[in-house]
Design a protein around this motif. Sequence first.
Motif, PDB file in Angstrom:
ATOM      1  N   GLY A 116       0.783  -1.229   0.000  1.00 31.97           N
ATOM      2  CA  GLY A 116       0.000   0.000   0.000  1.00 31.97           C
ATOM      3  C   GLY A 116       0.815   1.279   0.000  1.00 31.97           C
ATOM      4  N   GLU A 117       2.109   1.173  -0.128  1.00 29.14           N
ATOM      5  CA  GLU A 117       2.944   2.375  -0.197  1.00 29.14           C
ATOM      6  C   GLU A 117       2.662   3.131  -1.496  1.00 29.14           C
ATOM      7  N   CYS A 118       2.363   2.389  -2.555  1.00 27.89           N
ATOM      8  CA  CYS A 118       1.966   2.960  -3.847  1.00 27.89           C
ATOM      9  C   CYS A 118       0.562   2.469  -4.139  1.00 27.89           C
ATOM     10  N   ARG A 119      -0.320   3.386  -4.471  1.00 27.15           N
ATOM     11  CA  ARG A 119      -1.709   3.024  -4.728  1.00 27.15           C
ATOM     12  C   ARG A 119      -2.070   3.267  -6.195  1.00 27.15           C
ATOM     13  N   ALA A 120      -3.186   2.697  -6.607  1.00 32.31           N
ATOM     14  CA  ALA A 120      -3.651   2.862  -7.984  1.00 32.31           C
ATOM     15  C   ALA A 120      -3.701   4.341  -8.339  1.00 32.31           C
ATOM     16  N   GLY A 121      -3.152   4.676  -9.489  1.00 34.87           N
ATOM     17  CA  GLY A 121      -3.137   6.059  -9.954  1.00 34.87           C
ATOM     18  C   GLY A 121      -1.916   6.850  -9.537  1.00 34.87           C
ATOM     19  N   ASP A 122      -1.178   6.361  -8.541  1.00 41.07           N
ATOM     20  CA  ASP A 122       0.034   7.063  -8.113  1.00 41.07           C
ATOM     21  C   ASP A 122       1.051   7.067  -9.242  1.00 41.07           C
ATOM     22  N   ARG A 123       1.733   8.183  -9.358  1.00 40.50           N
ATOM     23  CA  ARG A 123       2.773   8.307 -10.376  1.00 40.50           C
ATOM     24  C   ARG A 123       4.120   7.941  -9.765  1.00 40.50           C
ATOM     25  N   LEU A 124       4.864   7.110 -10.466  1.00 34.77           N
ATOM     26  CA  LEU A 124       6.198   6.723 -10.013  1.00 34.77           C
ATOM     27  C   LEU A 124       7.217   7.746 -10.492  1.00 34.77           C
ATOM     28  N   PRO A 125       8.346   7.821  -9.805  1.00 35.90           N
ATOM     29  CA  PRO A 125       9.424   8.669 -10.309  1.00 35.90           C
ATOM     30  C   PRO A 125       9.855   8.162 -11.692  1.00 35.90           C
ATOM     31  N   SER A 126      10.466   9.029 -12.456  1.00 37.10           N
ATOM     32  CA  SER A 126      10.925   8.625 -13.790  1.00 37.10           C
ATOM     33  C   SER A 126      11.999   7.553 -13.664  1.00 37.10           C
ATOM     34  N   ALA A 127      12.182   6.812 -14.743  1.00 38.91           N
ATOM     35  CA  ALA A 127      13.225   5.782 -14.766  1.00 38.91           C
ATOM     36  C   ALA A 127      14.590   6.408 -14.509  1.00 38.91           C
ATOM     37  N   ARG A 128      14.816   7.579 -15.044  1.00 38.44           N
ATOM     38  CA  ARG A 128      16.093   8.257 -14.842  1.00 38.44           C
ATOM     39  C   ARG A 128      16.283   8.631 -13.372  1.00 38.44           C
ATOM     40  N   ALA A 129      15.217   9.130 -12.738  1.00 38.02           N
ATOM     41  CA  ALA A 129      15.309   9.487 -11.317  1.00 38.02           C
ATOM     42  C   ALA A 129      15.556   8.244 -10.462  1.00 38.02           C
ATOM     43  N   LEU A 130      14.859   7.150 -10.786  1.00 35.70           N
ATOM     44  CA  LEU A 130      15.073   5.905 -10.056  1.00 35.70           C
ATOM     45  C   LEU A 130      16.493   5.380 -10.244  1.00 35.70           C
ATOM     46  N   SER A 131      16.983   5.451 -11.474  1.00 27.74           N
ATOM     47  CA  SER A 131      18.335   4.946 -11.732  1.00 27.74           C
ATOM     48  C   SER A 131      19.374   5.769 -10.979  1.00 27.74           C
ATOM     49  N   THR A 132      19.167   7.067 -10.895  1.00 28.21           N
ATOM     50  CA  THR A 132      20.086   7.928 -10.149  1.00 28.21           C
ATOM     51  C   THR A 132      20.032   7.600  -8.665  1.00 28.21           C
ATOM     52  N   ALA A 133      18.816   7.462  -8.128  1.00 25.24           N
ATOM     53  CA  ALA A 133      18.657   7.170  -6.700  1.00 25.24           C
ATOM     54  C   ALA A 133      19.245   5.811  -6.329  1.00 25.24           C
ATOM     55  N   LEU A 134      19.121   4.836  -7.225  1.00 20.39           N
ATOM     56  CA  LEU A 134      19.602   3.484  -6.947  1.00 20.39           C
ATOM     57  C   LEU A 134      21.038   3.260  -7.421  1.00 20.39           C
ATOM     58  N   ASP A 135      21.560   4.223  -8.139  1.00 19.37           N
ATOM     59  CA  ASP A 135      22.918   4.164  -8.673  1.00 19.37           C
ATOM     60  C   ASP A 135      23.104   2.948  -9.590  1.00 19.37           C
ATOM     61  N   ILE A 136      22.128   2.779 -10.488  1.00 20.45           N
ATOM     62  CA  ILE A 136      22.212   1.719 -11.499  1.00 20.45           C
ATOM     63  C   ILE A 136      21.835   2.303 -12.851  1.00 20.45           C
ATOM     64  N   ASN A 137      22.089   1.570 -13.898  1.00 23.59           N
ATOM     65  CA  ASN A 137      21.833   2.020 -15.255  1.00 23.59           C
ATOM     66  C   ASN A 137      20.336   2.207 -15.492  1.00 23.59           C
ATOM     67  N   VAL A 138      19.977   3.247 -16.234  1.00 20.12           N
ATOM     68  CA  VAL A 138      18.574   3.529 -16.521  1.00 20.12           C
ATOM     69  C   VAL A 138      17.922   2.387 -17.296  1.00 20.12           C
ATOM     70  N   ASN A 139      18.666   1.707 -18.170  1.00 19.65           N
ATOM     71  CA  ASN A 139      18.091   0.583 -18.910  1.00 19.65           C
ATOM     72  C   ASN A 139      17.736  -0.583 -17.989  1.00 19.65           C
ATOM     73  N   THR A 140      18.479  -0.743 -16.916  1.00 19.13           N
ATOM     74  CA  THR A 140      18.174  -1.781 -15.924  1.00 19.13           C
ATOM     75  C   THR A 140      16.854  -1.463 -15.243  1.00 19.13           C
ATOM     76  N   VAL A 141      16.660  -0.208 -14.877  1.00 18.73           N
ATOM     77  CA  VAL A 141      15.403   0.222 -14.258  1.00 18.73           C
ATOM     78  C   VAL A 141      14.253   0.033 -15.242  1.00 18.73           C
ATOM     79  N   LEU A 142      14.456   0.447 -16.476  1.00 12.60           N
ATOM     80  CA  LEU A 142      13.402   0.303 -17.486  1.00 12.60           C
ATOM     81  C   LEU A 142      13.011  -1.154 -17.690  1.00 12.60           C
ATOM     82  N   ARG A 143      13.973  -2.043 -17.651  1.00 11.33           N
ATOM     83  CA  ARG A 143      13.664  -3.467 -17.805  1.00 11.33           C
ATOM     84  C   ARG A 143      12.763  -3.950 -16.665  1.00 11.33           C
TER      85      ARG A 143
END
Length: 115
Positions: free
Chosen positions: A28-55
């Motif tokens: 329930g941390e994310c609910r229907a309709g909630d917008r996720l951070p962009s793949a680029r933002a997630l990749s930066t936060a996780l320090d991994i490649n954006v293509n890995t996040v997109l996959r």
Amino acid sequence: MLLRLDTSDTRALHEQVAAAIRRAIAEGECRAGDRLPSARALSTALDINVNTVLRGLRELRDEGLLEFRRGRGITVAEGAARRSGLQIKVRELMAEASRLGYSPSDLIDMIRGPA
């Protein structure tokens, strides 16, 4: 949404990303309709490649948990919490069956029951 990856986890990084988001939806941390951070933002936060996040995100889209919409970004799909919880249980069952030496086809036969 705060995601963390476990460096000791042997799963591929894209699987860890998908699992973390799947868990956030199921809990329930994310609910229907909630917008996720962009793949680029997630990749930066996780320090991994954006293509890995997109996959990982595409995997969740294919499971029906996320929706990709041009101009709106990535949002949690309607009914995703139910599907996410079930996906988690299925993955746990698959892991346990594998540990016990059963194949996916063995599980399918068990689910179908006696012929």
